[in-house]
Scaffold this active site. Structure first.
Site, short mmCIF file in Angstrom:
data_model
loop_
_atom_site.label_atom_id
_atom_site.label_comp_id
_atom_site.label_asym_id
_atom_site.label_seq_id
_atom_site.Cartn_x
_atom_site.Cartn_y
_atom_site.Cartn_z
CG PHE A 189 -1.83 1.07 1.22
CD1 PHE A 189 -3.10 1.06 0.55
CD2 PHE A 189 -1.55 2.61 1.79
CE1 PHE A 189 -4.16 2.19 0.44
CE2 PHE A 189 -2.41 3.45 1.62
CZ PHE A 189 -3.52 3.29 1.31
CG ASP A 241 5.40 3.86 1.29
OD1 ASP A 241 5.83 4.73 2.68
OD2 ASP A 241 4.55 3.54 0.99
CE LYS A 277 0.33 5.51 7.90
NZ LYS A 277 -1.04 5.85 7.64
#
Ligand SMILES: Cc1ncc(COP(=O)(O)O)c(C=O)c1O
Length: 393
Positions: free
Chosen positions: A131, A216, A245
């Protein structure tokens, strides 16, 4: 606010599955709803609140910077941006240039552009179950059909290979490959940790083919897995590393750390109005300093080992596997997890799904041991509820 549920429900898009609870306050690993009910927050805004909610140093930095200067385009230099860049540029040796943006998907999107720019190639190899975000480029690297199909055709040049298969990686990467993009622990895809040697092999294959390696770390970064960066668990220096985040203590921000093999930058080719804004940068400086000072990576390693061991000790035929790294932990059930997550919520514990069958825990790294014990007790009790078992069968 009176009628807040109705306002949100009637005037938002409906693209989020919402619980009928309004969270209005947080402190550390706890949040409170509008009725005053307390919850242990193992969602942490999808892995954002590594430092916990309402961290005083972050709150102070935001308030002070808001009163001084919120916006300053990168056309000008800025003290807070320089301080944030200086901290980020020393996170990993070899990754000493930094591009600042506003979210995880934007960081990934930027990394793809930089890889294509630098190599003059267009191919991107990503992993099944990976993802990487929901904008068109990042979505093209994301595996789950449910996210992709309504928006096809996506960006050409992307392909997916099985995660943890070195042979498939070797077969997929060639002279047209601009980059390989991988997570160290696949978060949304079910909390799958990279097998020993896999990421190093991907790096070796990329170097042999002249492709770049993008890691990532939007979800794994900044203490979550027990190291400041999850790549530190391995002998790995990617060419591009994406963060977002938790980077600014909850203020929206993304970053790409960039290695020396990445070339071709020229003024005007990429950019962002909000990227590198002083408010987010001041929050990031405070957050990164607090993560270091409070030794949160070490705390995540110790608390993660404790939580993992306690969850693994639960004896239940429903549990297929407990896996993860640091405080990024998945409990895979033999059934769909939705009713179990709902039952946990009823018990005052907010957790996340990862796919259909995995309960995912991404608590603030400041969560206390008594809170971790409460998490385990809640899991034990919902797993033992016969009604849920029967309801699923
Ligand atoms: C590994 C990874 N990359 C990218 C993203 C996208 O981040 P954002 O939601 O900030 O766009 C996420 C979000 O969950 C993620 O987990």
């Amino acid at each position: 606010m009176d009628g807040l549920f109705e306002v949100e429900s009637s005037h938002s898009t409906g693209i989020y599955t919402k619980h009928p609870i309004a969270i209005v306050r947080g402190e550390g690993a706890r949040v409170w709803d509008s009725t005053g009910r307390e919850y242990i927050d193992c969602m942490a805004g999808h892995g954002v609140a590594n430092l916990g909610h309402a961290h005083p140093a972050v709150a102070r930095a935001i308030a002070e910077q808001a009163a001084r200067l919120i916006t300053c385009h990168e056309a000008f230099y800025n003290d807070q941006r320089a301080a944030a860049i200086a901290r980020l540029a020393r996170l990993r040796r070899g990754l000493d240039r930094v591009y600042l943006c506003n979210s995880g998907t934007e960081a990934v999107e930027s990394a793809f552009k930089f890889a294509r720019l630098s190599t003059g190639r267009s191919g991107i190899v990503a992993a099944m179950r990976g993802f990487h975000g929901r904008t068109m480029g990042a979505l093209s690297a994301t595996w789950n059909r449910h996210y992709r199909e309504p928006f096809e055709p996506l960006v050409p040049g992307f392909r997916h290979v099985p995660f943890n298969s070195i042979a498939s990686m070797e077969e997929a990467v060639d002279g047209d490959t601009a980059a390989v993009v991988l997570e160290v622990v696949q978060g949304e895809g079910g909390v799958h940790v990279a097998a020993p040697g896999y990421l190093e092999a991907a790096q070796r294959i990329c170097r042999a083919q002249g492709a770049l390696l993008i890691i990532d770390e939007v979800q794994t970064g900044l203490g979550r897995t027990g190291k400041m960066l999850a790549v530190e668990h391995f002998d790995l220096t990617p060419d591009l590393l994406c963060l977002a985040k938790s980077i600014a203590g909850g203020v929206p921000m993304g970053a790409v750390l960039i290695g020396r093999a990445v070339r071709g930058f020229a003024p005007g080719m990429h950019g962002s109005t909000f990227g590198g804004n002083p408010l987010a940068c001041a929050a990031a400086v405070a957050a990164l300093q607090a993560i270091e000072e409070e030794r949160l990576p070490q705390q995540a390693a110790e608390k993660g080992a404790y939580l993992m061991q306690r969850l693994r000790s639960i004896e239940s035929p429903l549990i297929r596997e407990v896996r993860g790294l640091g405080l990024m932990i998945g409990v895979e059930l033999k059934r769909k997890v939705a009713p179990y997550l709902e039952a946990l919520l009823q018990q005052g514990l907010i957790a996340l799904p990862a796919g259909l069958t995995v309960i995912r825990f991404l608590p603030p790294l400041v969560i206390t041991y008594p809170q971790l014990d409460a998490v385990v007790e809640a899991v034990k009790s919902v797993i033992a509820q016969p009604a849920l078992v029967a309801g699923e069968e």
